[in-house]
Design a protein around this motif. Structure first.
Motif, mmCIF file in Angstrom:
data_model
loop_
_atom_site.group_PDB
_atom_site.id
_atom_site.type_symbol
_atom_site.label_atom_id
_atom_site.label_comp_id
_atom_site.label_asym_id
_atom_site.label_seq_id
_atom_site.Cartn_x
_atom_site.Cartn_y
_atom_site.Cartn_z
ATOM 1 N N TYR A 1 9.025 7.571 7.113
ATOM 2 C CA TYR A 1 9.414 7.815 8.498
ATOM 3 C C TYR A 1 10.009 6.532 9.065
ATOM 4 O O TYR A 1 9.309 5.544 9.251
ATOM 5 N N PHE A 2 11.313 6.572 9.334
ATOM 6 C CA PHE A 2 12.023 5.403 9.832
ATOM 7 C C PHE A 2 12.201 5.477 11.346
ATOM 8 O O PHE A 2 12.184 6.560 11.944
ATOM 9 N N ALA A 3 12.413 4.315 11.942
ATOM 10 C CA ALA A 3 12.776 4.265 13.355
ATOM 11 C C ALA A 3 14.130 4.934 13.546
ATOM 12 O O ALA A 3 14.909 5.078 12.606
ATOM 13 N N ARG A 4 14.416 5.344 14.799
ATOM 14 C CA ARG A 4 15.612 6.137 15.073
ATOM 15 C C ARG A 4 16.885 5.489 14.534
ATOM 16 O O ARG A 4 17.765 6.171 14.016
ATOM 17 N N ASP B 1 16.683 13.599 18.715
ATOM 18 C CA ASP B 1 15.903 13.154 17.560
ATOM 19 C C ASP B 1 15.653 14.348 16.644
ATOM 20 O O ASP B 1 15.995 15.490 16.966
ATOM 21 N N ARG C 1 17.232 6.548 10.903
ATOM 22 C CA ARG C 1 16.710 7.866 10.553
ATOM 23 C C ARG C 1 17.482 8.538 9.421
ATOM 24 O O ARG C 1 16.985 9.472 8.798
ATOM 25 N N SER D 1 5.542 -0.159 6.564
ATOM 26 C CA SER D 1 5.408 0.519 7.854
ATOM 27 C C SER D 1 5.980 1.935 7.859
ATOM 28 O O SER D 1 5.619 2.746 8.707
ATOM 29 N N ILE D 2 6.855 2.267 6.909
ATOM 30 C CA ILE D 2 7.499 3.586 6.926
ATOM 31 C C ILE D 2 6.666 4.652 6.220
ATOM 32 O O ILE D 2 6.982 5.834 6.285
#
Length: 398
Positions: free
Chosen positions: A363-366, A252, A369, A344-345
């Protein structure tokens, strides 16, 4: 140790060369001693009945080795390391027993080699007058890490002129973690406070590096790059980008900026700079010098509510007016598009100062990304100044 970082310490630090550490009943216990002839530092947590978890490092190498096992009637049976990914290789073991002031026993290798182990409750060397506040606090908060850092030194690297300020870059050679100090351009007392934060952050990242290595084992990857973003008479702002693999399914990456109020040397929260709610900002700059004072449960809940119901909708509205094409919601069948209109981001945006305005990143989920860190998500200072936070800052014109 570093120019401009000397500070007065309590007289006790001068009068006593050693500080005894009494372990808390429910906290980890720290020992120093030898395994064979090699000096080691050990941390063991025995707060759970019959269960032991801990770590140790050789003073020569500083890298943690995991310890797990059990305790019964003053006897500890520990395994060093762990098998991962279905492996079943034999591992070294330690058999230790409680003594009056520590532990004694033997270390056994899988091949049958035995070495004596002798440990005593750690006595920590007192902090020199030049010690950074972050390190000076470690004997109470993290004595094991304090002992690790005693033998680690920073190496002076390049010098750089950034926005008219001279920067000195430092690297901790084992972890290769780098950060800078400000060597000229600020009043001496302000420069000292800023550098205490900067170099304290460097050492904090060194601790994170070792934590990642312990968690991830032999396949660990931890790379970091710090970049100054804005230095002015009011703020020092930088971004720290980390790419890491500390075990688990996937590697990550992420940004962890640091924004410092030059006047006080305190880290700034977003609400110190930008507040779009009613009344006084919930977060403020009256925190300790390390910036670690937690919010009360009431304030934490109130701020989370403010982020979710006030700040995020406001940010989306501002960016939609500034960048309508980028903020346009993508078609439902476009799986590769970045949906910057998703509330949500934006909840916990990494943020820092730039010459043009306040950068706030989504901020995004993996899985998405690649959508992180768009260059355009900068809030102009002309807007920020209309919604000042708790700290009076002289912001650039933008």
């Amino acid at each position: 140790m570093f120019k401009g970082l000397k500070r007065l310490a309590p007289c006790a630090a001068v009068l006593f060369s050693l500080i005894s550490i009494a372990h808390a009943e429910e906290g980890p216990r720290v020992f120093t001693g030898t395994l064979g002839k090699s000096p080691i530092v050990v941390e063991l947590n025995t707060s759970k009945d019959g269960e032991v978890i801990g770590r140790y490092f050789y003073e020569k190498y500083h890298r943690d080795l995991l310890l797990t096992g059990s305790s019964s009637d003053g006897m500890l049976a520990l395994v060093e390391g762990e098998n991962r990914y279905g492996e079943e290789e034999p591992l070294p073991t330690l058999k230790l027993k409680e003594t009056g002031d520590g532990l004694q026993g033997e270390w056994h290798s899988p091949q049958g080699k035995k070495l004596p182990v002798k440990l005593a409750d750690a006595r920590l060397p007192a902090s020199p007058l030049t010690t950074l506040p972050f390190i000076a606090a470690l004997p109470q908060s993290a004595p094991y890490e304090y002992l690790r850092l005693q033998d680690l030194k920073l190496k002076a690297e390049k010098k750089e002129n950034f926005m008219g300020y001279e920067l000195q870059w430092w690297t901790e050679p084992e972890s290769k973690i780098s950060l800078f100090s400000v060597e000229s351009g600020l009043p001496k007392d302000e420069q000292q406070r800023v550098n205490q934060q900067l170099l304290g952050r460097l050492w904090r990242e060194v601790i994170s590096y070792h934590g990642c290595l312990l968690q991830g084992g032999v396949n660990t990857d931890f790379m970091q790059q710090a970049e100054p973003k804005l230095i002015s008479p009011s703020v020092v702002s930088l971004n720290i980008a980390t790419s890491y693999y500390c075990g688990g399914a996937h590697p990550d990456f992420g940004d962890s900026p640091l924004n410092i109020d030059v006047r006080t040397g305190h880290p700034l929260s977003l609400a110190d700079v930008l507040w779009v709610g009613e009344g006084q900002p919930i977060l403020h700059a009256e925190r300790d010098s390390a910036g670690d004072q937690p919010l009360s449960a009431t304030d934490s809940a109130a701020y989370s509510n403010y982020q979710r119901e006030v700040l995020v909708p406001w940010l989306i509205k501002q960016f939609t007016m500034l960048h309508p094409d980028e903020m346009k919601k993508p078609a439902e069948d476009d799986d590769n598009a970045c949906n910057y209109s998703d509330e949500s981001i934006w909840g916990y945006s990494p943020w820092y100062f730039t010459a043009k305005g306040l950068y706030l990143g989504p901020y995004f989920a993996r899985i998405a990304r690649a959508c992180d860190a768009p260059e355009w998500s900068v809030l102009p200072y002309s807007i920020v100044k209309q919604h000042p936070g708790a700290v009076k800052l002289q912001l650039p014109k933008g």
